[in-house]
Design an enzyme around this catalytic site. Structure first.
Site, mmCIF file in Angstrom:
data_model
loop_
_atom_site.group_PDB
_atom_site.id
_atom_site.type_symbol
_atom_site.label_atom_id
_atom_site.label_comp_id
_atom_site.label_asym_id
_atom_site.label_seq_id
_atom_site.Cartn_x
_atom_site.Cartn_y
_atom_site.Cartn_z
ATOM 1 N N LEU A 277 -4.457 -4.603 3.766
ATOM 2 C CA LEU A 277 -4.345 -3.227 3.486
ATOM 3 C C LEU A 277 -2.664 -2.660 3.760
ATOM 4 O O LEU A 277 -2.077 -3.199 4.887
ATOM 5 C CB LEU A 277 -5.185 -2.229 4.550
ATOM 6 C CG LEU A 277 -6.819 -2.540 4.260
ATOM 7 C CD1 LEU A 277 -7.745 -1.856 5.255
ATOM 8 C CD2 LEU A 277 -7.178 -2.270 2.832
ATOM 9 N N GLU A 278 -2.283 -1.998 2.754
ATOM 10 C CA GLU A 278 -1.008 -1.554 2.829
ATOM 11 C C GLU A 278 -0.791 0.065 2.972
ATOM 12 O O GLU A 278 -1.821 0.841 3.407
ATOM 13 C CB GLU A 278 0.029 -2.002 1.774
ATOM 14 C CG GLU A 278 -0.092 -3.533 1.898
ATOM 15 C CD GLU A 278 0.607 -4.313 0.677
ATOM 16 O OE1 GLU A 278 1.386 -3.634 0.075
ATOM 17 O OE2 GLU A 278 0.386 -5.396 0.490
ATOM 18 N N SER A 279 0.118 0.669 2.144
ATOM 19 C CA SER A 279 0.310 2.177 2.564
ATOM 20 C C SER A 279 -0.631 2.742 1.777
ATOM 21 O O SER A 279 -0.934 4.030 2.239
ATOM 22 C CB SER A 279 1.941 2.439 2.050
ATOM 23 O OG SER A 279 1.918 1.766 0.721
ATOM 24 N N ALA B 299 -3.825 2.508 1.674
ATOM 25 C CA ALA B 299 -4.991 2.659 2.513
ATOM 26 C C ALA B 299 -4.865 3.557 3.680
ATOM 27 O O ALA B 299 -5.917 3.638 4.451
ATOM 28 C CB ALA B 299 -5.400 1.330 3.231
#
Length: 553
Positions: A352-354, A356
């Protein structure tokens, strides 16, 4: 077309080789032990023609031209079949299981009689039923439901993963006899029959030491390690001591759409990108329309049978999950479990990155931890990895708010479940470190080494004002770099520098300006984005890096 058992595949290869047409080798260079060959390179060797499948160096085509190996045998230059090449088809195992990837992108010879789980090796799908068993006799290819009971070889078994229970590959999943039956079934009773199996009497909790199976995602406590040596890291028991990990993407971003079956055996872990947010906590996996679902499931089963780990990733640049409540958590767990059962994934990867919304104080952090722990209760041998960008992890050294260090609470709470953490060292610039107060440039040996040391040695948070992050085990850590300059917008490192960083971390040699106080020979390996791009580049990353990883101490 369904995946054929390895033994049948090898027979087919042998037949094809024996009838190969004459090859014009006039313009083919002779194979050289010192030369580097990329995918589709053609050579002449011992009056035979070969084509490289991926990057290779020092792998003799005469002994590395099997079905799963680095060279493809094209035929004899004079039209006659060469026994040295046609007989080198991976020393095929009758159980269909292969051992780990060896250096240079080639795979080692097929598993011997002791390398499959207890009682494996029988390809029989026949049942003896008998005794006091009331369940119907097992028949390969029957559509079995979750928890349905069958009898086979004098024992009764419960179905744990319907997709595998229903497989027509009896050599792999026949309960009590198949090479990987414990991945699909649990033995529940002894029918009292005189008929017996060497594996039929082992309980679902028995280990299968030395097995090349990647283990069970169904809750079986098999401690079988996958390819590459002894297991390490978290408690899944699947991860090899030194692994090459790659993301396979379920879309064509210019690198091409490829089948899992086409992925080279140099890869120990295949991370499938990505799951989709289906709302209210639920997730889905939507296979690209250019791929066949049943073929995809069969390809995963074949990779797992070959000792590889295949997991599903959540996230990506724009990926999201909805985890704001207890209801969301329940839906996430149930939908993830359904996907694992249907497709046969060994576990999950958190990427998960920005997009999420992962930041300090966000409910997704504690709820994701709760969801993973619930999944681990269902699947004790579930594989777990994480691939956050470095601001979310080592960035906690600079600040401990917002996204900076936001993954650290998740990592800390899941350190006992975690198999491998491979922090992305690309697309985010350089790295500030506690080592002499230095910030190291993206792609440099010093950045790779310092990023790993921070995780293995621990580091102060927000310069020491917010406590400290406790060290992880060296075997839980891997480097993460793009496979080539087209795979990421920044942070590319040459394969030579990646290998230097590995030597620096494991042996304290080939270091840049930063030399560790001690060697960490248990440091795991390397992850990359992506397998697809590496295949597009004909193995220019996986060849040299995979070879180096598999030859670490």
């Amino acid at each position: 077309m369904k995946q054929l058992p390895l033994a049948l595949t090898l027979i087919g290869v042998g037949l094809f080789s024996s009838t190969a047409l004459a090859i014009d080798c006039t313009n083919l260079d002779g194979w050289s032990n010192s030369a580097v060959y990329l995918g589709e390179s053609k050579v002449r060797h011992l009056n035979n023609a070969y084509t490289a499948k991926w990057w290779t160096q020092a792998d003799d085509p005469a002994t590395h031209s099997g079905t799963w190996d680095v060279w493809r045998y094209d035929g004899a230059c004079d039209g006659s079949s060469s026994s040295s090449s046609s007989s080198s088809s991976s020393s095929g195992s009758s159980s269909g299981s292969t051992s780990s990837s060896s250096s240079g992108g080639s795979t080692s010879s097929g598993s011997s009689s002791g390398s499959t789980s207890s009682g494996s090796g029988s390809s029989s799908g026949s049942s003896s039923g008998g005794g006091s068993c009331s369940a119907n006799a097992y028949v390969a290819g029957t559509n079995y439901a979750m928890s349905e009971l069958v009898s086979n070889v004098g024992y009764e078994f419960r179905c744990d993963i319907p997709g595998w229970c229903s497989s027509n590959a009896a050599w792999a999943y026949a309960p009590g006899t198949g090479a990987h039956w414990q991945d699909a079934w649990t033995q529940v009773s002894d029918c009292g029959s005189s008929s017996s199996s060497s594996s039929g009497g082992s309980s679902s909790g028995s280990t299968s030491s030395g097995s090349s199976s990647s283990g069970s995602s169904s809750g079986s406590t098999s401690s079988s390690s996958s390819s590459g040596g002894s297991s390490s890291g978290g408690n899944s028991g699947k991860l090899p001591a030194h692994a090459l990990v790659g993301y396979w993407h379920n879309f064509d971003n210019g690198s091409g759409l490829v089948r899992i079956a086409q992925v080279s055996d140099v890869w120990d872990v295949i991370v499938v990108a990505f799951a989709d947010d289906a709302g209210n906590g639920s997730v889905a996996f939507n296979l690209d329309v250019g791929l066949n679902k049943q073929q995809f499931i069969d390809d995963i089963a074949a990779k797992r049978a070959a000792g590889k780990i295949v997991v599903l990733s959540f996230g990506g640049q724009n990926g999201t999950v909805t985890l704001n409540s207890a209801t969301n958590v329940t839906n996430f767990v149930n939908s993830t479990a359904a996907i694992m059962d249907e497709y046969g994934f060994d576990g999950i990867d958190i990427d998960l990155e920005s997009g999420a919304g992962v930041m300090h104080g966000a409910p997704v952090i504690n709820n994701l931890v709760a969801a993973v722990k619930q999944l681990k209760q269902r699947y004790p041998s579930m594989y777990l990895s994480m691939a956050p960008e470095h601001p979310y992890v080592q960035g906690g050294f600079v600040a401990y708010s917002g996204i900076w260090g936001a993954y650290l609470p998740m990592i800390d709470q899941l350190r006992n479940e975690l198999d491998l953490l491979h922090v992305q060292l690309y697309n985010n610039g350089g790295l500030s470190t506690p080592y002499r107060g230095q910030a190291y440039a993206a792609g440099s040996v010093d950045m790779m080494v310092s990023s790993a040391l921070m995780l293995m040695e621990g580091f102060p948070l927000a310069g020491g004002s917010a406590g400290n992050f406790a060290p992880l085990k060296p075997e839980q850590i891997g480097l993460a770099l793009p496979s080539g300059s087209r795979a990421a917008s920044s942070g590319f490192a040459s394969t030579a520098d990646i290998n230097r960083a590995l030597d620096c971390l494991t042996k304290r040699t080939q270091c840049g300006t930063l030399t560790p106080a001690q060697a960490y020979p248990a440091f795991n390996g390397v992850m990359t984005w992506s397998i697809n791009w590496d295949m597009f580049d004909k193995g220019a990353f996986s060849g040299p890096v995979g070879s180096h990883v598999h030859n670490l101490p």
